[in-house]
Design a protein around this motif. Structure first.
Motif, PDB file in Angstrom:
ATOM      1  N   GLY A 130       0.807  -1.223   0.000  1.00  0.00           N
ATOM      2  CA  GLY A 130       0.000   0.000   0.000  1.00  0.00           C
ATOM      3  C   GLY A 130       0.834   1.264   0.000  1.00  0.00           C
ATOM      4  N   GLY A 131       0.263   2.318  -0.533  1.00  0.00           N
ATOM      5  CA  GLY A 131       0.948   3.609  -0.564  1.00  0.00           C
ATOM      6  C   GLY A 131       1.214   4.156   0.827  1.00  0.00           C
ATOM      7  N   ILE A 132       0.303   3.925   1.760  1.00  0.00           N
ATOM      8  CA  ILE A 132       0.484   4.372   3.149  1.00  0.00           C
ATOM      9  C   ILE A 132       0.848   3.180   4.041  1.00  0.00           C
ATOM     10  CG2 ILE A 132      -0.590   5.498   5.136  1.00  0.00           C
ATOM     11  CD1 ILE A 132      -0.045   7.406   2.743  1.00  0.00           C
ATOM     12  N   ALA A 133       0.036   2.117   4.038  1.00  0.00           N
ATOM     13  CA  ALA A 133       0.309   0.926   4.852  1.00  0.00           C
ATOM     14  C   ALA A 133       0.113  -0.327   4.020  1.00  0.00           C
ATOM     15  CB  ALA A 133      -0.610   0.880   6.068  1.00  0.00           C
ATOM     16  N   GLY A 134       0.982  -1.298   4.213  1.00  0.00           N
ATOM     17  CA  GLY A 134       0.809  -2.576   3.523  1.00  0.00           C
ATOM     18  C   GLY A 134      -0.404  -3.308   4.061  1.00  0.00           C
TER      19      GLY A 134
END
Length: 181
Positions: A130-134
């Motif tokens: 993910g761009g912020i968190a996987g």
């Protein structure tokens, strides 16, 4: 500001700081890093391998690579962890649970920004990117992703904000290209 930092040892929970304990604060830090350990490569981050405290107003650029739970700011952001107003510009690569800010989040990610590419090379093992968190079972609020995420026809669970989530996402925006299966 710390420039030219290289972390290459063997092990897990590696970054500029290995563990940020509950109650600890890391604030106003700018890092130019190359984090590329050997061995188990779990819990790998630019600022911290594992965060249980507060990481605020920090910026990371360079390269962060690992196996599982890999993030530009922190590999793991645990339940008591808060990552606020941080920015990642580093390229981030991992196999499982890989994110621009945190690889695995059960805490709070607030007002963060990712501009770094996340898993943009071919990697058949890539899951939860993910761009912020996987992967997030915590809270993600008011975050923005501008980095590209994933590789064409490769990897599972790719997302602009989170690759896989069971928590809450509010007020976030994605502008990056998302690729995967």
């Amino acid at each position: 500001t710390v420039s030219g930092l290289t972390v290459e040892g063997r092990g897990s929970d590696l970054g500029f700081i290995r563990y940020v304990e509950a109650g600890a604060v890391v604030k106003d830090l700018t890092l130019q890093v190359r984090v590329r350990p050997e061995g188990s490569q779990t819990g790998i981050g630019g600022v911290a391998g594992q965060n249980e405290g507060t990481i605020e107003n920090c910026t990371v650029s360079g390269l962060v690579e690992g196996g599982e739970e890999v993030g530009g700011i922190a590999g793991r952001n645990l339940e008591s962890g808060l990552i606020r107003s941080c920015s990642n510009q580093a390229a981030v690569t991992g196999n499982t649970r890989t994110g621009g800010i945190a690889g695995y989040n059960t805490g709070v990610l607030q007002g963060c920004r990712n501009e770094g590419a996340v898993n943009i090379t071919e990697n058949e093992k890539a899951t939860d990117t993910g761009g912020i968190a996987g992967r997030s079972a915590g809270s993600i609020t008011d975050c923005v992703n501008r980095g590209d995420v994933g590789y064409q026809h490769t990897g599972y669970n790719s997302g602009g904000i989170a690759g896989l989530q069971s928590g809450s996402i509010q007020g976030c925006e994605n502008y990056g290209t998302i690729l995967g299966r």
